[in-house]
Design an enzyme around this catalytic site. Sequence first.
Site, short mmCIF file in Angstrom:
data_model
loop_
_atom_site.label_atom_id
_atom_site.label_comp_id
_atom_site.label_asym_id
_atom_site.label_seq_id
_atom_site.Cartn_x
_atom_site.Cartn_y
_atom_site.Cartn_z
CG HIS A 84 -0.67 -0.48 1.39
ND1 HIS A 84 -1.06 0.53 2.25
CD2 HIS A 84 -1.65 -0.57 0.46
CE1 HIS A 84 -2.21 1.01 1.85
NE2 HIS A 84 -2.60 0.37 0.77
CG ASP A 205 0.94 2.14 4.60
OD1 ASP A 205 1.74 2.08 3.65
OD2 ASP A 205 -0.08 1.42 4.69
CB SER A 610 -4.19 3.09 -0.40
OG SER A 610 -4.71 2.41 0.68
#
Length: 674
Positions: A84, A205, A610
């Site tokens: 992402h 991810d 992230s």
Amino acid sequence: MKKLFIALLALAGVHTVALADEGMWLPCLIGERVADMKSKGFELTAEDIYSINQASLKDAIVLFGRGCSGELVSAEGLLLTNHHCGYGQIQRHSTVEHDYLTNGFWAMNRGEELPNPGLTVSFLVRMEDVTERVAAGEQVDSIKAEASEGGKYSTSVESLYYGNKHYLFVYQVYRDVRLVAAPPSSIGKFGGDTDNWMWPRHTGDFSVFRIYADKNNQPADYSKDNVPYTPKRHFTISTQGAKEGDFTFVYGFPGTTREYVTSDFVDYTLNHSNPAKIALRTMRLDIISAAQEKDVATRIMYASKHASIANAWKKWQGESLGLARRKTVEKKQAYESRFVEWAKGTEYEGVVENLHAKYAELLPYAVTRDYYNEAIYAIELMGLASPRTLKAEDVEPIYKDYLPAIDREVAVKMLREFGDNVGAEFVPEWYAAKLNECGSVEAFVEWLFENSRIVSKESVVAARAENYNFEEDAAVVMRKAFDEVYKNKIAPQYVALNKEITALYKTYMRGQMAFEPERNFYPDANLTLRVAYGSVAGYEAADGVYHLPYTTLDGIIEKDNPEIYDYDIPQSLREIYASKEYGRWGVELNGHHTIPVAFLAKNHTTGGNSGSPILNSRGELLGINFDRTWLSTMSDLDYDADICRNISVDIRYVLFVIDKIGGAGYLLEEMDIK
Ligand code: ARG
Ligand code: GLU
């Protein structure tokens, strides 16, 4: 006796030390935490984490773009971050013919790696406490200029503890960062927005990039002649995994937390801002999703926008639930009453009362500002009606992902909500008059799109050829009208009041430190490099329901559903599962022979973390942080060790996907895997 003592302290609202697992610590001061870390299993030293004299783990970490983290995993500049985080880049390289979002992308040699103009990665060279220099009157600009060594480094001076400390951050910024690999979205975004912020989670991810440098290993613009960057340090990868209770730490760039604010801010978040923003985004998402379901091209065009709108939307919902459940407003109010008592006759007297008063003044401006940002400026045409479009040489990229039909529907909903919720004094006169003339919001939007030439690439290009006066364009006029009110009636008050509030917080922060001298205060996150640590841990998800901290390939297969885009896994993954030929990646976990996929730990993280490495006690890479459970998200304001968990993708799943799904096992050869 000890229990009683702790209970009494808890009643008094006094923390003895920073509670276990809470905190995002400054790497240069990590020495103060090392004893506690060691008692929990950490096996390295403070110098291993951060050093300015020798290569340390910090040299293997980057700020990826402007809002994610990433880590180096080879001596040849290979970098891991989240899918992402690389999503915008992956999407930009995708077309209906080469749909890398859907099918994944695997460079099979360096020549196939894809450049990404505008993408940067920043290494922290050093950080330094400059509080005294700032206090002595030295100009921040000159501190920065000096540290930049003639433009070699990018520098910033950031306030910590609400202006009570100032730190200088010196970065080296690399500008040639190429896309190496991305799994198909059915792995990298498996579960989509449904599973986002949720556990159990089965998302792979990750994405892979490579940093390029000039021949002297220095930053350079993209060039065919650039060579892979040689980092000072890269991570060793552990394939041993971590068991429940094992020590882990997360080293990356958390964006924003507000742990020391008053109940007023929490009340605004819980009772004003979140509900308004959630409702507005629900409307936008419903419109976009419906259009995406009808058409494949629309699905691709709006994929990135949909994901980013949905992400915060869901986070706010979890945050509100968490704040309500923890009664954070009431808890803070009780704390503030005790503080007020204690502060009598000290330099801190009155500060809480002043904060309450200023927040009360701020509220109407803050809420109106939310409606401007989440309703008016959520109309994409308002974004297009800016000099960026009007002055652009090439408008193609600006319109690449824009469909006026969607935007019209959004505009109708947003303008209605705006009208219903914003005080008349904040509605531009031009708009009020035009709306009156048109008779309804629908008719106004109809008029707007009929009388604007910036609604499509073709019409802008044609208008330019005719020497059309864009100043008279309906959308430009509308944008100006709203900008004016925002600029004159909202922003100045909002900024001025916040300035006063920030000044009060400087005092209140010091006051809290004096009020609780035993408590270990960590600075709020501000997108500077931090260390969080905590153990691998499940949690009680509901009465009688315990969530294990691991998921496996078996869970992916259970969710697999060819009928639903977000759960339709690649055929190759089904086949590997059927054959059970997992090779070196197979483990015994949760009672079966399988592949580990994701895991939970108690690290205190937030947006920006992230892509951060999650490391074991020896600083070896266990996985990549990518999320929190949604019930954890109140940790930005109020951390709860019982429930707050960060979610990471297991590095063994990453390697398995690169190897078996991507067929890019050659990449593993440049990594140190043990
Ligand atoms: N919740 C994660 C974060 O805040 C992941 C977001 C991307 N994934 C998605 N399905 N939208 O960034
Ligand atoms: N997904 C978030 C990010 O992009 C991290 C999740 C969170 O902890 O907020 O940074």
